[in-house]
Design an enzyme around this catalytic site. Structure first.
Site, mmCIF file in Angstrom:
data_model
loop_
_atom_site.group_PDB
_atom_site.id
_atom_site.type_symbol
_atom_site.label_atom_id
_atom_site.label_comp_id
_atom_site.label_asym_id
_atom_site.label_seq_id
_atom_site.Cartn_x
_atom_site.Cartn_y
_atom_site.Cartn_z
ATOM 1 C CD GLU A 46 -12.748 3.250 1.606
ATOM 2 O OE1 GLU A 46 -14.049 3.100 2.160
ATOM 3 O OE2 GLU A 46 -12.570 3.789 0.626
ATOM 4 C CD GLU A 91 -9.067 3.779 -4.063
ATOM 5 O OE1 GLU A 91 -10.105 4.097 -4.195
ATOM 6 O OE2 GLU A 91 -9.005 2.488 -3.540
#
Ligand code: XIL
Length: 321
Positions: free
Chosen positions: A125, A232
């Site tokens: 991220e 995810e």
């Protein structure tokens, strides 16, 4: 019914995020349907090295034991992230001190699991969602500078030459973020930085992304010529900014969820030559991080198995091909 992993054996591995409790409470589903495991929290910086040079591997080891007993692959998550990293890591850190801490952590953790973990999310991220900024603001980039990713991947490759090294991010299908993720990884590859794959978190909801956007994102990432993993995946029944609560999911919402899982997996099958693993962020709807995020204590039903561990429509949909 055959296991999901068996149905997909000619396509990609099927993973689940687990924690040190769910490897017990959800073991039957895990053993039947999944062949790859990610620790939901247990291999993050703050779980492994809460204080400098004081490592705790108990929970991660317990999960690894489960994976080994059941012949499952393990993916590592994650080395460099702005969340779940203890404050001491950034305290009084110069560029050199922080790089040293990064490298020490990767060495200790990476080497311990070198034979067992086949890939790692090296950076998680790091790209900004909003249009005008490229990198997300974080202590990593503030203290080290814009080459922090290059260095993280370079160290990781020195330490773990056999592991596949991933850049992992969310909102992976949305424009313009998908362009920025593509650009960041492409530029690293052009500079000779050892990135082996791109991890698409795929935390979706039943309204977004559109499957056209997901398809476009896959097309674009495929051009990088490296592996892709879905790392995810889950599909929330709420729009991201919606803070209302449902008592139970209506059949209409469940059908939308089913349709997205069906279409998403169809697109992923089209890319089977480069898609290495598709990991769900949990096993069954009785235990999901979305019960606490982004709204605390609100029930959500984002996965392939229901609260009683029975298959949902979405499971049948992705096995129907
Ligand atoms: C989440 C876990 O599921 C939660 O238990 C924890 O409280 C917060 O982190 N992106 C990631 C994951 O890369 O590590 C996050 O996992 C979910 C979003």
């Amino acid at each position: 019914m055959i296991g999901l992993k068996d149905k997909y054996k000619d396509y990609f591995k099927i993973g689940a995020a687990v924690n040190y409790r769910t490897v017990d409470t959800h073991k039957d589903l895990l053993i039947k349907h999944f062949n790859s495991i990610t620790c939901e929290n247990e291999t993050k910086y703050d779980n492994l090295q809460k204080e400098e040079n004081n490592y705790s591997f108990d929970h991660a080891d317990r999960i690894l034991g489960f994976a080994k007993d059941n012949n499952m692959f393990m993916r590592g998550h994650t080395f460099v992230w702005h969340n779940q990293t203890p404050d001491w890591v950034f305290k009084d850190a110069t560029r050199d001190i922080l790089l040293d801490r990064m490298k020490n952590h990767m060495t200790h953790v990476g080497k311990r699991y070198e034979k067992d973990f086949y890939c790692w999310d090296v950076v998680n991220e790091a790209i900004e969602d909003k249009g005008h900024m490229f990198y997300r603001k974080s202590p990593w980039i503030d203290i080290i500078g814009e080459d922090f990713m290059d260095l993280a991947f370079t160290y990781a490759k020195e330490i773990l030459p056999e592991a596949d090294l991933y850049y992992n991010d969310y909102n992976e299908s949305n424009f313009p973020k998908r362009d920025k993720i593509y650009r960041a990884v492409k530029d690293m590859l052009d500079r000779g930085v050892p990135v082996d794959g791109i991890g698409l978190q795929c935390h979706w909801n039943i309204y977004s992304p559109s499957m056209d956007d997901f398809k476009r994102a896959m097309e674009q990432y495929a051009k990088l010529g490296i592996k892709i993993q879905v790392t995810e995946m889950d599909i929330s029944l709420y729009e991201f900014k919606d803070d209302s609560k449902l008592d139970k999911p209506s059949s209409e919402l469940i059908s939308r969820q089913t349709a997205l899982y069906r279409e998403g997996f169809k697109i992923l099958r089209d890319y089977k030559d480069i898609v290495d693993t598709v990991t769900l962020w949990g096993v069954a709807d009785d235990e999901t991080w979305l019960d606490y995020f982004p709204v605390k204590d609100r029930k959500n039903w984002p996965l392939l198995f229901d609260e009683a561990h029975e298959p949902k429509e979405a499971l049948y949909a992705i096995m129907d091909f």
